[in-house]
Design a protein around this motif. Structure first.
Motif, PDB file in Angstrom:
ATOM      1  N   ALA A  68       0.834  -1.199   0.000  1.00 41.19           N
ATOM      2  CA  ALA A  68       0.000   0.000   0.000  1.00 41.19           C
ATOM      3  C   ALA A  68       0.868   1.249   0.000  1.00 41.19           C
ATOM      4  O   ALA A  68       1.857   1.335   0.724  1.00 41.19           O
ATOM      5  CB  ALA A  68      -0.935   0.007   1.203  1.00 41.19           C
ATOM      6  N   SER A  69       0.502   2.236  -0.822  1.00 45.35           N
ATOM      7  CA  SER A  69       1.298   3.452  -0.930  1.00 45.35           C
ATOM      8  C   SER A  69       0.925   4.481   0.121  1.00 45.35           C
ATOM      9  O   SER A  69       1.744   5.306   0.508  1.00 45.35           O
ATOM     10  CB  SER A  69       1.127   4.068  -2.316  1.00 45.35           C
ATOM     11  N   ARG A  70      -0.307   4.441   0.586  1.00 49.62           N
ATOM     12  CA  ARG A  70      -0.770   5.412   1.562  1.00 49.62           C
ATOM     13  C   ARG A  70      -2.136   4.978   2.059  1.00 49.62           C
ATOM     14  O   ARG A  70      -2.679   3.968   1.622  1.00 49.62           O
ATOM     15  CB  ARG A  70      -0.865   6.816   0.945  1.00 49.62           C
ATOM     16  N   THR A  71      -2.710   5.772   2.960  1.00 51.54           N
ATOM     17  CA  THR A  71      -4.029   5.502   3.504  1.00 51.54           C
ATOM     18  C   THR A  71      -5.078   6.252   2.692  1.00 51.54           C
ATOM     19  O   THR A  71      -4.809   7.310   2.128  1.00 51.54           O
ATOM     20  CB  THR A  71      -4.094   5.970   4.971  1.00 51.54           C
ATOM     21  N   ALA A  72      -6.286   5.714   2.624  1.00 49.78           N
ATOM     22  CA  ALA A  72      -7.385   6.410   1.967  1.00 49.78           C
ATOM     23  C   ALA A  72      -7.683   7.716   2.693  1.00 49.78           C
ATOM     24  O   ALA A  72      -7.394   7.879   3.884  1.00 49.78           O
ATOM     25  CB  ALA A  72      -8.622   5.521   1.948  1.00 49.78           C
ATOM     26  N   ALA A  73      -8.267   8.666   1.983  1.00 49.00           N
ATOM     27  CA  ALA A  73      -8.710   9.923   2.583  1.00 49.00           C
ATOM     28  C   ALA A  73     -10.141   9.749   3.064  1.00 49.00           C
ATOM     29  O   ALA A  73     -10.992   9.244   2.328  1.00 49.00           O
ATOM     30  CB  ALA A  73      -8.627  11.050   1.558  1.00 49.00           C
ATOM     31  N   TYR A  74     -10.425  10.163   4.294  1.00 40.91           N
ATOM     32  CA  TYR A  74     -11.746   9.983   4.884  1.00 40.91           C
ATOM     33  C   TYR A  74     -12.434  11.328   5.107  1.00 40.91           C
ATOM     34  O   TYR A  74     -11.785  12.329   5.431  1.00 40.91           O
ATOM     35  CB  TYR A  74     -11.643   9.257   6.223  1.00 40.91           C
ATOM     36  N   GLY A  75     -13.753  11.347   4.962  1.00 43.93           N
ATOM     37  CA  GLY A  75     -14.510  12.558   5.216  1.00 43.93           C
ATOM     38  C   GLY A  75     -15.983  12.249   5.387  1.00 43.93           C
ATOM     39  O   GLY A  75     -16.447  11.158   5.037  1.00 43.93           O
ATOM     40  N   LEU A  76     -16.724  13.210   5.921  1.00 45.82           N
ATOM     41  CA  LEU A  76     -18.157  13.055   6.167  1.00 45.82           C
ATOM     42  C   LEU A  76     -19.020  13.765   5.128  1.00 45.82           C
ATOM     43  O   LEU A  76     -20.174  13.386   4.927  1.00 45.82           O
ATOM     44  CB  LEU A  76     -18.511  13.601   7.561  1.00 45.82           C
ATOM     45  N   SER A  77     -18.492  14.798   4.494  1.00 42.02           N
ATOM     46  CA  SER A  77     -19.332  15.663   3.670  1.00 42.02           C
ATOM     47  C   SER A  77     -19.129  15.500   2.178  1.00 42.02           C
ATOM     48  O   SER A  77     -19.997  15.896   1.390  1.00 42.02           O
ATOM     49  CB  SER A  77     -19.087  17.133   4.048  1.00 42.02           C
ATOM     50  N   GLY A  78     -18.015  14.969   1.748  1.00 38.34           N
ATOM     51  CA  GLY A  78     -17.766  14.813   0.325  1.00 38.34           C
ATOM     52  C   GLY A  78     -16.381  14.277   0.076  1.00 38.34           C
ATOM     53  O   GLY A  78     -15.525  14.279   0.973  1.00 38.34           O
ATOM     54  N   ALA A  79     -16.148  13.806  -1.138  1.00 39.10           N
ATOM     55  CA  ALA A  79     -14.849  13.231  -1.485  1.00 39.10           C
ATOM     56  C   ALA A  79     -14.662  13.288  -2.986  1.00 39.10           C
ATOM     57  O   ALA A  79     -15.633  13.344  -3.755  1.00 39.10           O
ATOM     58  CB  ALA A  79     -14.751  11.789  -0.993  1.00 39.10           C
ATOM     59  N   ALA A  80     -13.394  13.254  -3.401  1.00 34.03           N
ATOM     60  CA  ALA A  80     -13.067  13.224  -4.825  1.00 34.03           C
ATOM     61  C   ALA A  80     -11.701  12.599  -5.007  1.00 34.03           C
ATOM     62  O   ALA A  80     -10.798  12.812  -4.195  1.00 34.03           O
ATOM     63  CB  ALA A  80     -13.084  14.631  -5.427  1.00 34.03           C
ATOM     64  N   GLY A  81     -11.559  11.848  -6.069  1.00 37.05           N
ATOM     65  CA  GLY A  81     -10.267  11.294  -6.461  1.00 37.05           C
ATOM     66  C   GLY A  81     -10.082  11.494  -7.948  1.00 37.05           C
ATOM     67  O   GLY A  81     -10.951  11.110  -8.740  1.00 37.05           O
ATOM     68  N   THR A  82      -8.977  12.129  -8.346  1.00 35.61           N
ATOM     69  CA  THR A  82      -8.716  12.402  -9.757  1.00 35.61           C
ATOM     70  C   THR A  82      -7.247  12.177 -10.072  1.00 35.61           C
ATOM     71  O   THR A  82      -6.436  11.933  -9.182  1.00 35.61           O
ATOM     72  CB  THR A  82      -9.087  13.862 -10.144  1.00 35.61           C
TER      73      THR A  82
END
Length: 616
Positions: A68-82
């Protein structure tokens, strides 16, 4: 061992020094004189010898998979991956303004056309799957353009090379569907005013942004390719003016790139909506340009273009519902592969084991024979989709696979008688999730940039077949076969993953590997994408993606992280193994979770590209 790992332990003897710690391939040092393109020269020459050492791997993480290169990003209100950090930031900013996930997706895509022109832009097509939290249903959108109505089959065949359409030039250009696709989605799901969605890209295009390493490399490679003799590109001056910077060769890593022509184009779109592109000033400029260079795309082709809402197809895979778009895409290949693989105990076979990889690659070969035989624009051909994705048909195909040898030859099933890309994902506070993919097809596209518009036209038309009787044979006003496909998965009528793996024929192969990594092997959202991948090339095709000279069984490429024991066994049972070539796709994903009554998003981004994932 100090930490847990999903891979086999390294033998102790392999850890002992042999002839000295300094041995191994050494990268080429940077030149002594400063790089004129950037203020601070890199330590290593970009694009030259890389710091690639088979005996050196990434640092250790305290938790998670060893790869694994890193941890996922966590949030409650929104998310985006590009695929670009600034595009991800633009999407998050739109969400924070109160925009919907569709608003964010449009802003992201507009930015990526500027920031990552090697993979996408408004000269290409777009597909999306959108989870609507109000209806609790998944909607599909096909924003795919048609071939010019004034270009006939005889003319296309007269320009063919080796039985396929050329990869570049006006002969490969079809109507760009992206802007109308955005407009169609925004009319149904948008919250913010249309023109606000283009503020980020206009600002970046005018002020300029530093170009990341991977994108700079591919821009320079594409421009060099366009200049090669025999490419058949009617003119390249506009492309070199738009992307070439001072020397016409393209940006170096970290060099600032501006595109004022594209900024002006987006200002027209922001003010005039989709009509500015398809019936306004932009359409007239496109018409005049193709007349000037002797091409075929015309104002009338643009003016009659419309996107369409389509119903996604679905299959169940070990308790997970996996969705795919049909239309003229290869999306159902993912479903066919998973249906076949459901008949095998992949978990028992073992993660990254030779048996697991063998079974997956064989399922791919079977599905892709059907892909070559049946997939096409359903407005022109009666594609037997329900039969292709049926469990009964998958059971028949699964019986052909043997665990200790390759199936040869591979044929498509007999149907009943009835007849380079960017991916990104985002989600908002209301539970809407968007899985979206957009592309100019091969790299930057056709090589053609209309006068003063600042974007390149796609070369998607190369994927038409020229074989008589083939459902994907070229015809005027027809949509070509499409490789770009978004992915989506749900569990118990609740959305789970909005995901995709970009990259031509790698896309269904990559999507299936993500689902298998998560469902069969229990990997979390980031390590599921970081896991080493396989890519099989050489299945039967009848369009410009053919890889010649690979033999009857094709070639199986394995990333360097695949265990050596697996490589040896795969070679023993007959697979022709190829070296890693960077063609393993690029992945983004947003995962929807519930912590009691609270919605939680996790976002992951591809370690093989320049992007990032953010959540808030």
């Amino acid at each position: 061992m100090r930490r847990r790992t999903l891979l086999a332990a390294v033998p102790a003897a392999a850890l002992l020094p042999t002839a000295g710690l300094a041995e191994g391939p050494k990268p080429k040092a940077a030149p002594a004189t400063p790089n004129p393109d950037v203020s601070t020269p890199p330590v290593w020459e970009a694009g030259a010898d890389r710091f690639v050492r088979p005996d050196v791997h990434g640092g250790d993480r305290v938790v998670g998979a060893s790869f694994a290169s890193r941890t996922a990003a966590y949030g409650l209100s929104g998310a985006a991956g590009t695929a670009h950090p600034l595009a991800t930031q633009a999407g998050i900013d739109i969400l924070k303004r109160g925009g919907s996930a569709v608003d964010a997706a449009i802003a992201i895509n507009a930015c990526l056309g500027l920031l990552e022109p090697t993979a996408n832009g408004i000269g290409g097509d777009v597909y999306a799957m959108i989870w609507d939290p109000k209806t609790k249903k998944l909607a599909g959108l096909a924003g795919s353009g048609k071939s010019p109505r004034g270009l006939d089959l005889a003319t296309v065949r007269s320009r063919a090379k080796g039985g396929t359409l050329p990869a570049y030039g006006a002969i490969s250009v079809s109507v760009p569907g992206t802007v109308d696709g955005w407009w169609t989605m925004h009319q149904r799901y948008g919250k913010l005013p249309w023109k606000e969605l283009f503020e980020p890209v206009i600002a970046h295009a005018e002020a300029g942004t530093p170009v990341p390493d991977m994108i700079a490399y591919y821009i320079r490679r594409s421009l060099a390719g366009f200049r090669q003799p025999g490419r058949g590109i009617e003119e390249t001056d506009n492309a070199l003016h738009t992307y070439g910077l001072n020397d016409g060769k393209g940006p170096a890593a970290g060099q600032v790139f501006r595109n004022p022509d594209l900024a002006r184009t987006f200002r027209l779109i922001a003010e005039g909506g989709r009509d500015a592109f398809y019936t306004g000033e932009i359409a007239r400029t496109i018409d005049a340009y193709f007349k000037r260079i002797g091409g075929w795309l015309r104002y009338e082709d643009l003016a009659t273009h419309k996107s369409e809402w389509i119903e996604p197809h679905k299959t169940g895979y070990r308790g997970t519902d996996v969705y795919a778009l049909g239309a003229n895409t290869q999306g159902i290949a993912t479903l066919q592969m998973l249906n076949i693989l459901e008949h095998f105990d992949l978990k028992g076979a073992g993660f990254q084991s030779p048996l697991s990889i063998h079974l997956q690659a064989e399922a791919k070969r079977l599905a892709y024979e059907d892909r070559a035989r049946y997939y096409a624009d359903p407005h022109f051909s009666n594609v037997p989709v329900e039969w292709l994705i049926s469990k009964e048909y998958a059971a028949e195909r699964a019986k052909l696979i043997r665990p200790d040898r390759l199936l040869s030859p591979v044929h498509p099933g007999q149907a009943p008688s009835h007849g380079d890309t960017t991916y990104f994902s985002c989600a908002d506070k209301d539970g809407m999730m968007v899985s979206m993919i957009q592309s100019n097809f091969r790299g930057m596209g056709s090589g053609l940039v209309a006068d003063g518009l600042g974007f390149m036209f796609q070369d998607r038309g190369q994927l038409f077949s020229l074989q008589d009787g083939h459902p994907n044979i070229y015809a005027p006003g027809k949509r070509p076969f499409q490789t770009i496909i978004p992915g989506f998965a749900a569990r118990g009528q609740v959305p789970w993953m909005s995901f995709g793996v970009m990259g031509g024929d790698m896309q269904p192969q990559g999507q299936a590997q993500i689902v298998i990594n998560r469902v069969d092997y229990g990997l979390e959202i980031q390590s599921a994408g970081d896991s080493p991948r396989w890519h099989h090339e050489g299945s039967s095709q009848s369009m410009g993606e053919d890889s010649p000279g690979l033999g009857p069984n094709g070639m199986l490429r394995l990333e360097s992280g695949v265990p050596e024991a697996a490589r040896r066994r795969l070679a023993e049972i007959g697979w022709t193994l190829g070296e890693p070539d960077g063609g393993f796709g690029r992945y983004q994903c947003v995962e929807h979770r519930m912590d009691g009554d609270t919605r939680v998003y996790a976002a992951a981004s591809e370690m093989r590209a320049d992007g990032c994932a953010l959540a808030y």
